[in-house]
Design a protein around this motif. Structure first.
Motif, PDB file in Angstrom:
ATOM      1  N   GLN A  52       0.871  -1.159  -0.066  1.00 40.11           N
ATOM      2  CA  GLN A  52      -0.057  -0.166  -0.043  1.00 40.11           C
ATOM      3  C   GLN A  52       0.647   1.171  -0.049  1.00 40.11           C
ATOM      4  N   GLN A  53       1.851   1.325   0.733  1.00 38.37           N
ATOM      5  CA  GLN A  53       3.019   2.455   0.682  1.00 38.37           C
ATOM      6  C   GLN A  53       3.581   2.538  -0.602  1.00 38.37           C
TER       7      GLN A  53
ATOM      8  N   PHE B 271       1.074   4.183  -3.011  1.00 34.25           N
ATOM      9  CA  PHE B 271       0.847   5.659  -2.282  1.00 34.25           C
ATOM     10  C   PHE B 271       1.912   6.378  -3.056  1.00 34.25           C
TER      11      PHE B 271
ATOM     12  N   GLU C  24       1.629   6.838  -6.729  1.00 29.06           N
ATOM     13  CA  GLU C  24       0.434   7.540  -7.336  1.00 29.06           C
ATOM     14  C   GLU C  24       0.717   9.026  -7.075  1.00 29.06           C
ATOM     15  N   ASN C  25       1.345   9.253  -5.852  1.00 32.82           N
ATOM     16  CA  ASN C  25       1.493  10.572  -5.333  1.00 32.82           C
ATOM     17  C   ASN C  25       2.749  11.314  -5.305  1.00 32.82           C
TER      18      ASN C  25
ATOM     19  N   ILE D 176       6.021   9.627  -0.019  1.00 28.61           N
ATOM     20  CA  ILE D 176       5.448   9.063   1.177  1.00 28.61           C
ATOM     21  C   ILE D 176       5.995   9.444   2.411  1.00 28.61           C
TER      22      ILE D 176
END
Ligand SMILES: O=C(O)CCC(=O)C(=O)O
Length: 305
Positions: A23-24, A27, A30-31, A34
């Protein structure tokens, strides 16, 4: 006794493999960043802070660049009240402890792979009473400074040495912007700090403030749009940061690209300090240091120094 055992266990703490969850990683993809809370030990950060203060007070060191806040230079302040940045400290054995800290490098490995070269290092201090234009860091992308690629194989770690929020000039990021282009960077109106280039005309983009406690680390992509606000408090705002690249990154010629302006500034400054002609890529190779894995393109100088 029990307390001592707990302290020993924590001081040797190394997170389990892999250092980031799926999940990290998603993230980050996508972003473009982190945030990992409570990532670096308080003891290590206290040592980094003390080293900074000692260097501000004139202690011998292996730091290549010590920068002063432009708005405070003529105000009679000294030491940590004046110095706003140490840069290129990869051969300072005390500050190197942060760069090579497993709690940082294990995560970097998840993001860019096992062969890791530290390319750039900074200790950033925002002293109190600096003018806002001098204290803030304009919106920019770190890739602007780097003549190596691919961008996906370069990331920064940035660790708070004390709480950072909107009051003392925390980082802000534009999530997802690492999927866009490398923009033109120039000096913003009224700015005085050398090499603090910024991107004009993107003020409409929505910023996310990255509020952090001491020990939290944010890792971010080299194309992520980011910056930081001014320190409006009477205290300091201190952070330590390093840029890591896959050692197999290749060097590019930036002539004729938007990076030509920063190439010129960096090469001119390096030649002035070193007294010899040097190529842009060799500036980066000379000041970089292998952290983990196999050496690569950073470890071969391309031309005569
Ligand atoms: O620490 C800061 O305020 C900003 C640092 C930064 O973004 C940089 O130097 O690239």
């Amino acid at each position: 006794m029990f307390k001592i055992l707990i302290a020993m266990a924590y001081s040797n703490f190394r997170r389990p493999y892999p250092a980031l969850t799926v999940q990290q990683k998603i993230f980050y993809e996508e972003n473009g960043y982190i945030l990992i809370e409570n990532n670096v030990s308080s003891e290590l950060l206290d040592e980094m802070k003390q080293r900074f203060i000692d260097i501000c007070n004139g202690k011998e060191n292996q730091v290549l660049t010590v920068m002063k806040d432009a708005s405070l230079k003529h105000k009679g302040v000294k030491g940590e009240y004046l110095i706003n940045k140490l840069q290129d400290f990869l051969y300072d054995e005390v500050l190197w402890k942060y760069v090579s800290d497993d709690n940082v490098v294990d995560i970097v490995q998840e993001l860019i792979g096992p062969n890791i070269t530290a390319a750039h290092s900074m200790f950033i201090n925002k002293p109190p009473n600096a003018e806002a234009e001098s204290s803030l860091h304009p919106l920019h992308q770190d890739l602007h400074y780097f003549p190596f690629r691919p961008a996906d194989k370069i990331c920064a770690s940035w660790t708070a040495i004390e709480r950072v929020d909107e009051n003392n000039g925390c980082l802000y990021v534009i999530p997802g912007s690492h999927r866009g282009p490398l923009y033109n960077h120039t000096y913003p109106e009224g700015f005085k700090n050398k090499m603090y280039h910024g991107i004009q005309g993107l003020d409409h983009l929505k910023k996310t403030n990255v509020v952090m406690e001491k020990g939290d680390t944010v890792f971010f992509h080299s194309l992520l749009l980011h910056g930081s606000g001014p320190n409006r408090t009477k205290g300091f705002r201190k952070a330590i940061s390093c840029h890591y690249a896959d050692s197999n990154c290749h060097f590019i010629n930036v002539k004729g690209t938007s990076q030509e302006n920063i190439e010129k500034e960096i090469v001119e400054l390096t030649e002035k300090l070193g007294g010899v002609a040097i190529k842009f890529e060799d500036v980066w190779k000379t000041k970089s240091r292998l952290v983990r894995g196999k050496p690569g393109n950073f470890q071969n100088l391309s031309s005569h120094l």
